[in-house]
Motif scaffolding. Structure first.
Motif, mmCIF file in Angstrom:
data_model
loop_
_atom_site.group_PDB
_atom_site.id
_atom_site.type_symbol
_atom_site.label_atom_id
_atom_site.label_comp_id
_atom_site.label_asym_id
_atom_site.label_seq_id
_atom_site.Cartn_x
_atom_site.Cartn_y
_atom_site.Cartn_z
ATOM 1 N N CYS A 88 0.677 -1.259 -0.053
ATOM 2 C CA CYS A 88 -0.017 0.010 0.015
ATOM 3 C C CYS A 88 0.661 1.229 -0.030
ATOM 4 O O CYS A 88 0.584 2.060 -0.847
ATOM 5 C CB CYS A 88 -0.939 0.100 1.087
ATOM 6 S SG CYS A 88 -2.122 1.305 1.276
ATOM 7 N N LEU A 89 2.018 1.209 0.739
ATOM 8 C CA LEU A 89 2.935 2.117 0.861
ATOM 9 C C LEU A 89 3.378 2.608 -0.646
ATOM 10 O O LEU A 89 3.606 3.855 -0.994
ATOM 11 C CB LEU A 89 3.899 2.154 1.922
ATOM 12 C CG LEU A 89 3.331 2.231 3.396
ATOM 13 C CD1 LEU A 89 4.791 1.881 4.295
ATOM 14 C CD2 LEU A 89 2.763 3.563 3.742
ATOM 15 N N ALA A 90 3.670 1.581 -1.128
ATOM 16 C CA ALA A 90 4.465 1.828 -2.563
ATOM 17 C C ALA A 90 3.596 2.278 -3.589
ATOM 18 O O ALA A 90 3.918 3.073 -4.731
ATOM 19 C CB ALA A 90 4.971 0.437 -3.163
ATOM 20 N N GLU A 91 2.305 2.132 -3.323
ATOM 21 C CA GLU A 91 1.207 2.799 -4.188
ATOM 22 C C GLU A 91 1.216 4.268 -4.022
ATOM 23 O O GLU A 91 0.846 5.113 -5.023
ATOM 24 C CB GLU A 91 -0.144 2.408 -3.935
ATOM 25 C CG GLU A 91 -0.311 0.921 -4.399
ATOM 26 C CD GLU A 91 -1.665 0.469 -3.962
ATOM 27 O OE1 GLU A 91 -2.790 0.969 -3.717
ATOM 28 O OE2 GLU A 91 -1.881 -0.951 -3.853
ATOM 29 N N PHE A 92 1.478 4.852 -2.842
ATOM 30 C CA PHE A 92 1.688 6.269 -2.447
ATOM 31 C C PHE A 92 2.968 6.608 -3.281
ATOM 32 O O PHE A 92 2.919 7.860 -3.792
ATOM 33 C CB PHE A 92 1.860 6.584 -0.983
ATOM 34 C CG PHE A 92 0.784 6.093 -0.096
ATOM 35 C CD1 PHE A 92 -0.661 6.635 -0.489
ATOM 36 C CD2 PHE A 92 0.838 5.441 1.041
ATOM 37 C CE1 PHE A 92 -1.646 6.343 -0.001
ATOM 38 C CE2 PHE A 92 -0.325 5.229 1.521
ATOM 39 C CZ PHE A 92 -1.547 5.770 1.115
ATOM 40 N N ILE A 93 4.116 6.123 -3.570
ATOM 41 C CA ILE A 93 5.054 6.602 -3.961
ATOM 42 C C ILE A 93 4.984 6.679 -5.725
ATOM 43 O O ILE A 93 4.962 7.661 -6.282
ATOM 44 C CB ILE A 93 6.175 5.677 -3.968
ATOM 45 C CG1 ILE A 93 6.984 5.489 -2.652
ATOM 46 C CG2 ILE A 93 7.439 5.713 -4.991
ATOM 47 C CD1 ILE A 93 7.937 4.675 -2.204
ATOM 48 N N VAL A 94 3.938 5.732 -6.114
ATOM 49 C CA VAL A 94 3.513 5.849 -7.666
ATOM 50 C C VAL A 94 2.585 7.020 -7.884
ATOM 51 O O VAL A 94 2.939 7.818 -8.859
ATOM 52 C CB VAL A 94 2.789 4.591 -8.035
ATOM 53 C CG1 VAL A 94 2.089 4.739 -9.262
ATOM 54 C CG2 VAL A 94 3.728 3.354 -8.150
ATOM 55 N N GLN A 95 1.649 7.458 -6.904
ATOM 56 C CA GLN A 95 0.898 8.435 -6.887
ATOM 57 C C GLN A 95 1.748 9.859 -6.907
ATOM 58 O O GLN A 95 1.281 10.786 -7.744
ATOM 59 C CB GLN A 95 -0.135 8.405 -5.826
ATOM 60 C CG GLN A 95 -1.188 7.611 -5.821
ATOM 61 C CD GLN A 95 -2.170 7.537 -4.583
ATOM 62 O OE1 GLN A 95 -2.504 8.664 -4.205
ATOM 63 N NE2 GLN A 95 -2.541 6.374 -4.182
ATOM 64 N N SER A 96 2.691 9.851 -5.877
ATOM 65 C CA SER A 96 3.433 10.921 -5.582
ATOM 66 C C SER A 96 4.250 11.374 -7.188
ATOM 67 O O SER A 96 4.666 12.356 -7.352
ATOM 68 C CB SER A 96 4.555 10.855 -4.703
ATOM 69 O OG SER A 96 5.531 10.105 -5.220
ATOM 70 N N GLU A 97 4.424 10.301 -8.090
ATOM 71 C CA GLU A 97 5.133 10.588 -9.295
ATOM 72 C C GLU A 97 4.352 10.973 -10.333
ATOM 73 O O GLU A 97 4.895 11.262 -11.535
ATOM 74 C CB GLU A 97 6.124 9.292 -9.509
ATOM 75 C CG GLU A 97 7.140 9.331 -8.450
ATOM 76 C CD GLU A 97 8.005 7.788 -8.571
ATOM 77 O OE1 GLU A 97 7.271 6.810 -9.362
ATOM 78 O OE2 GLU A 97 8.798 7.763 -7.852
ATOM 79 N N LYS A 98 3.074 10.614 -10.287
ATOM 80 C CA LYS A 98 2.139 11.114 -11.375
ATOM 81 C C LYS A 98 2.186 12.448 -11.747
ATOM 82 O O LYS A 98 2.089 13.480 -10.408
ATOM 83 C CB LYS A 98 0.803 10.523 -11.025
ATOM 84 C CG LYS A 98 0.508 8.943 -11.324
ATOM 85 C CD LYS A 98 -0.768 8.624 -11.184
ATOM 86 C CE LYS A 98 -0.794 7.010 -11.232
ATOM 87 N NZ LYS A 98 -2.175 6.767 -11.009
#
Length: 103
Positions: A88-98
């Motif tokens: 779940c935390l890795a998904e936040f990294i993806v969101q931050s890079e969009k």
């Protein structure tokens, strides 16, 4: 105060230290709410001030007890739980890079 625990005495309470960056600093409340929505039997405190943030990734710190408590410490969470939370935390990294479509 004793941390939240499971039936098998594993902790279900965590401190989360996100990577450094404006997106993480401004979305820490959202991240905590999303974690608790996905994992309703757990408690997450996302810390962005007073903790050592870096630009590499999240720090997930299980709360096992208190040093000044007479209550026995809780067990470490299972690797399955840790892996689910880290995913779940890795998904936040993806969101931050969009990047936004329109600016």
């Amino acid at each position: 105060m004793r941390p939240i625990q499971s039936e098998d005495d594993e902790t279900r309470e965590f401190i989360v230290v996100p990577p450094s960056g404006e997106w993480f600093d401004s979305n820490h409340v959202y991240m905590a709410a999303e974690l608790e929505r996905r994992f309703p039997n757990m408690k997450f405190t996302v810390m962005v001030e007073g903790w050592s943030q870096d630009d590499r990734g999240f720090k997930l710190i299980p709360i096992l007890g208190s040093a000044d408590s007479n209550v026995p410490m809780l067990k470490w969470p299972s690797m399955e739980i840790v892996e689910d939370v880290l995913s779940c935390l890795a998904e936040f990294i993806v969101q931050s890079e969009k990047k936004p479509l329109l600016q």
